[in-house]
Write a protein that holds these residues in place. Structure first.
Motif, PDB file in Angstrom:
ATOM      1  N   TYR A 363     -61.368  91.068 -72.878  1.00  0.00           N
ATOM      2  CA  TYR A 363     -61.770  90.096 -73.896  1.00  0.00           C
ATOM      3  C   TYR A 363     -61.673  90.713 -75.288  1.00  0.00           C
ATOM      4  CZ  TYR A 363     -64.675  86.713 -76.428  1.00  0.00           C
ATOM      5  OH  TYR A 363     -65.132  85.784 -77.318  1.00  0.00           O
ATOM      6  N   LEU A 364     -62.122  91.965 -75.436  1.00  0.00           N
ATOM      7  CA  LEU A 364     -62.042  92.638 -76.733  1.00  0.00           C
ATOM      8  C   LEU A 364     -60.590  92.786 -77.185  1.00  0.00           C
ATOM      9  CD1 LEU A 364     -64.717  95.447 -76.224  1.00  0.00           C
ATOM     10  CD2 LEU A 364     -64.959  93.374 -77.607  1.00  0.00           C
ATOM     11  N   SER A 365     -59.714  93.089 -76.248  1.00  0.00           N
ATOM     12  CA  SER A 365     -58.297  93.246 -76.594  1.00  0.00           C
ATOM     13  C   SER A 365     -57.654  91.912 -76.965  1.00  0.00           C
ATOM     14  CB  SER A 365     -57.536  93.882 -75.425  1.00  0.00           C
ATOM     15  OG  SER A 365     -58.042  95.173 -75.128  1.00  0.00           O
ATOM     16  N   ALA A 366     -58.090  90.838 -76.292  1.00  0.00           N
ATOM     17  CA  ALA A 366     -57.483  89.524 -76.512  1.00  0.00           C
ATOM     18  C   ALA A 366     -57.973  88.864 -77.786  1.00  0.00           C
ATOM     19  CB  ALA A 366     -57.751  88.614 -75.312  1.00  0.00           C
ATOM     20  N   LYS A 367     -59.251  89.030 -78.101  1.00  0.00           N
ATOM     21  CA  LYS A 367     -59.844  88.306 -79.213  1.00  0.00           C
ATOM     22  C   LYS A 367     -59.964  89.123 -80.492  1.00  0.00           C
ATOM     23  CE  LYS A 367     -60.386  84.694 -76.673  1.00  0.00           C
ATOM     24  NZ  LYS A 367     -59.492  83.524 -76.884  1.00  0.00           N
ATOM     25  N   GLY A 368     -59.845  90.426 -80.415  1.00  0.00           N
ATOM     26  CA  GLY A 368     -59.978  91.244 -81.611  1.00  0.00           C
ATOM     27  C   GLY A 368     -58.854  92.253 -81.703  1.00  0.00           C
ATOM     28  N   GLU A 369     -58.963  93.132 -82.685  1.00  0.00           N
ATOM     29  CA  GLU A 369     -57.988  94.210 -82.835  1.00  0.00           C
ATOM     30  C   GLU A 369     -58.667  95.524 -82.475  1.00  0.00           C
ATOM     31  OE1 GLU A 369     -54.929  96.215 -86.067  1.00  0.00           O
ATOM     32  OE2 GLU A 369     -56.700  95.119 -86.751  1.00  0.00           O
TER      33      GLU A 369
END
Length: 437
Positions: A363-369
């Motif tokens: 989720y962190l990789s998909a939604k943020g940088e």
């Protein structure tokens, strides 16, 4: 229009609208007077001059750069022998020809019906007749009233259907709020679609004509230092944009209404750039989003003959960003300014995630940088820049969240935008091709 400032070529925009609609312009006529004639808008002498002009060119259409009453249209048609339409009807015709999606077709049909309802009597020759026949003896009911009720019923149905479309669009936009949305707005033919292509390689339609774009297009934009941003492009604005169109296209403009940031694209090479900027702000005010965070982008600087022209605009709008979407000049400065503006909507944090929580790591990789990762036996620490709107699941699953306040750990400078990044002295001193919109 009485009371409006005199432009160098007051019919230039009307000429462009008429050409976009597919007509061939053969001549023009201008009258300045303190008040419009109640019955014909023009004075008697100008009406006769217009009649002779129609006769000379064997013209079959007259287009006014003003809104006319049904009575004025009828009287002008009787006096000249040609069909007469006003500015609003011309714009509606262009929108009807350019609408491609079901949603935009509904919006155009609604605006056309609302415009046409008080003009039904002049549109149809049979409306003065009375319906007669078997089962309808006696005076009967005027066909005008029948057609008016049919139109009113259709307007009601379209309003209901567009209301459903609007609610669906709101849900769709809200469903992807984890990624920030940047919306391109501006005067028609200012170069919004060309700028979108330059920033995202979107390959959307970009033509050198008014209202080339009617339907909202949204593309992913990999903004350096921030990750994925949604960039949307929609219909261009114009002065005196019919109120019925603004209301009808409310659902189409939902991306603009919910965007975190607006990029107001203006044609810096236009002689009426100040009037165009003011017209866009008027439409934004009508949409109720004039207070939204906005960056003014001065496009088409490659088409400016003298640096003094650009400096004149920058003197009034010192925070504007000069660019050329066609030659990619100034785009680095623009992306930095967008990143700085969006910084108010992002969090720069370190997140401790259990090594077994692959869902949160994804989720962190998909939604943020993701800027860095540190792996431990039980915990993976992720340094990530996340949209504020996407932090809900992170708060639920993360072991710990720590804000990063050290500017040195940021990957993109957040300083002030300087116009020195675009050397106005490099602007062409002769004719330059104007970029398409």
């Amino acid at each position: 229009m009485p009371g409006e400032p005199v432009e160098a070529d007051p019919l230039e925009e009307l000429h462009g609208l008429a050409t976009t609609a597919g007509t061939q312009v053969v001549d023009e006529l201008i009258q300045r007077r303190s008040a419009a004639n109640h019955s014909t808008y023009l004075g008697k002498g100008k009406v006769e001059e217009l009649r002779l002009m129609v006769e000379r060119y064997d013209a079959d259409l007259i287009v006014f750069d003003n809104d006319l009453s049904p009575a004025q249209v009828r009287n002008l048609e009787q006096a000249t022998g040609a069909r007469v339409i006003d500015r609003t009807e011309l714009i509606l015709d262009i929108f009807a020809a350019g609408a491609r999606t079901h949603e935009s077709r509904l919006a155009v049909e609604l605006a056309q019906l609302e415009y046409s309802l008080p003009r039904l009597k002049r549109m149809w020759t049979h409306l003065s007749r009375q319906a007669m026949g078997v089962g309808m003896r006696g005076p009967g009911e005027k066909q005008l009233e029948v057609d008016r009720r049919i139109a009113q019923k259709r307007i009601h149905d379209l309003q209901a259907e567009l209301s459903q479309v609007e609610r669906r669009r709101e849900r769709q936009v809200a469903a992807r709020k984890e990624s920030p949305t940047v919306s391109l707005v501006g005067y028609t033919n200012a170069g919004k679609s060309t700028l979108m292509n330059a920033l995202t390689d979107a390959d959307v339609l970009a033509e050198d004509k008014l209202f080339a774009t009617l339907d909202t297009r949204t593309r992913r934009w990999q903004l350096p230092g921030w990750g994925t941003v949604l960039l949307s492009d929609t219909v261009g604005f114009i002065r005196n944009l019919p109120h019925s169109l603004v209301a009808s296209f409310k659902s189409t403009l939902e991306e603009t209404r919910q965007a975190e940031l607006l990029l107001h694209v203006a044609d810096a090479s236009s002689a009426t750039v100040f009037e165009q900027i003011a017209a866009v702000y008027e439409v934004l005010k009508e949409l109720g989003i004039e207070e939204k965070d906005t960056l003014l982008v001065l496009n088409k600087i490659d088409a400016i003959e003298s640096p003094a022209v650009l400096n004149r605009v920058l003197d009034r709008y010192p925070n504007a960003i000069p660019v050329s979407a066609q030659s990619n000049k100034g785009l680095t400065m623009l992306t930095e300014a967008v990143g700085e503006a969006l910084g108010r909507e992002f969090l720069d944090v370190e997140v401790d995630v259990a090594v077994t929580d692959g869902k949160l790591l994804s989720y962190l990789s998909a939604k943020g940088e993701v800027l860095s990762r540190e792996f431990g036996d039980q915990i993976t620490t992720v340094h990530v820049r996340m949209p504020v709107a996407a932090m809900g699941p992170v708060h639920k699953s993360a072991k710990d969240i720590r804000p990063i306040d050290d500017p040195s750990r940021r990957t993109m400078p957040m300083g002030t935008v300087h116009h020195d990044d675009v050397d106005v002295g490099d602007l062409p001193m002769g004719d330059a091709p104007s970029e398409v919109a």
